[in-house]
Motif scaffolding. Structure first.
Motif, PDB file in Angstrom:
ATOM      1  N   ASP A 136       1.010  -4.952  -2.086  1.00  0.00           N
ATOM      2  CA  ASP A 136       2.265  -4.225  -1.876  1.00  0.00           C
ATOM      3  C   ASP A 136       3.387  -5.235  -2.088  1.00  0.00           C
ATOM      4  N   ASP A 137       4.403  -4.851  -2.832  1.00  0.00           N
ATOM      5  CA  ASP A 137       5.503  -5.792  -3.119  1.00  0.00           C
ATOM      6  C   ASP A 137       6.112  -6.368  -1.846  1.00  0.00           C
ATOM      7  N   ALA A 156      -2.030   0.107   0.046  1.00  0.00           N
ATOM      8  CA  ALA A 156      -0.659  -0.396   0.229  1.00  0.00           C
ATOM      9  C   ALA A 156      -0.388  -0.438   1.736  1.00  0.00           C
TER      10      ALA A 156
END
Ligand SMILES: Cc1cc2nc3c(=O)[nH]c(=O)nc-3n(C[C@H](O)[C@H](O)[C@H](O)COP(=O)(O)OP(=O)(O)OC[C@H]3O[C@@H](n4cnc5c(N)ncnc54)[C@H](O)[C@@H]3O)c2cc1C
Length: 259
Positions: free
Chosen positions: A86-87, A204
């Motif tokens: 996940d960013d 995520a």
């Protein structure tokens, strides 16, 4: 017996490694690989699973290319993989990393045994295993140089400088292992082919119920204040033996406090 192994994807120590302007580790443009110390954790899980009935799940938290660490573990023989990507995770510190790992382990189905390496070969904090055990409410034994499991109990040998101790922990438990514990296997051709069909889940933060505000560089509890490149190695001292080589060598070693 369900075993989860935490594996980290790290910059290759053979590459030119460095830091970004914000003092985070530069992971772009550097080859990455499965942290070598985590290979011992994977090998130990495989040996335990092979000795009885067991399933080995490998878990990594990291950017897209961290999937390679899962792949290598599957090629060695693990049954399935989980990749949390996940960013918002970028720049997370050890407490945040342990939070994400803990929630992923719970989602994966609360295993009988969690095995980790003793430290990652990049951050080398060596604290994630203890933080993870605390978050999961598991007994933890760190730095295992031997690990066997029988009748719901893990028996672990820990080697100190002058003595070794053998301790036991009731399962479920978390154990971090050293590079003394085994000799990790190389993936065989059969293993490489079989890995292609093994399941890998991608999660995520939202899948784990972790808020983006709990992780990432901006929410880290710890910060790297300053980084300095190590100075290049100086040329070594050449001792020419003119009959007094032994004396000169002894002088060099004592002057530099090597002996
Ligand atoms: C996506 C991401 C980006 C990051 N970016 C940076 C950065 O740019 N700069 C920076 O300083 N720090 C960054 N971190 C944090 C840092 O790399 C470590 O994950 C964290 O500080 C833990 O310290 P350590 O790796 O030294 O763990 P240790 O405590 O030394 O690790 C011990 C063991 O814990 C397990 N483990 C640790 N981390 C992971 C993981 N991510 N996945 C699976 N198992 C793991 C392994 O089994 C390992 O052998 C990032 C973390 C993540 C997840």
């Amino acid at each position: 017996m369900n075993i989860v192994v935490c594996v980290k994807h790290v910059p290759d120590a053979q590459s030119e490694r460095g830091f970004n302007e914000d003092n985070t580790t530069d992971r772009d443009g550097v080859d990455g690989l499965l942290s070598e110390l985590d290979e011992y954790a994977v090998e130990q899980a495989l040996q335990i699973a092979e000795a009885g009935e067991g399933e080995v799940t490998v878990l990594t938290v990291g950017p897209a290319d961290a999937a390679d660490a899962v792949k290598k573990s599957l090629q060695m023989g693990a049954d399935k993989g989980v990749h949390v990507c996940d960013d918002a995770i970028a720049g997370s510190d050890a407490p945040a990393t342990s939070l994400i790992l803990a929630e992923a382990i719970k989602k994966a189905g609360s295993p009988d045994l969690v095995i980790t390496g003793m430290a990652s070969t990049d951050g080398t904090m060596g604290v994630v295993p203890a933080m993870l055990a605390e978050r999961l409410g598991l007994p933890q034994v760190t730095y295992a140089s031997e690990l066997t499991v029988e009748d719901g109990t893990a028996t672990i040998r820990r080697d100190g400088d002058t003595a070794s101790e053998t301790v036991q922990a009731s399962l479920p438990a978390l154990v971090s292992v050293t590079d003394q514990i085994n000799e990790p296997r190389y993936p065989s051709f059969k293993g490489i082919m079989a890995a292609k069909k093994k399941p890998v889940e991608e999660w995520a933060l939202a899948d784990l119920g972790v808020d983006a505000g709990q992780v990432g560089l901006a929410n880290a509890w710890t910060a790297v204040e300053q980084t300095t490149k190590r100075p290049p190695r100086e040329q070594g001292t050449i001792v020419t033996d003119e009959g007094d080589g032994g004396t000169k060598l002894a002088e060099f070693l004592t002057t530099h406090k090597f002996v």
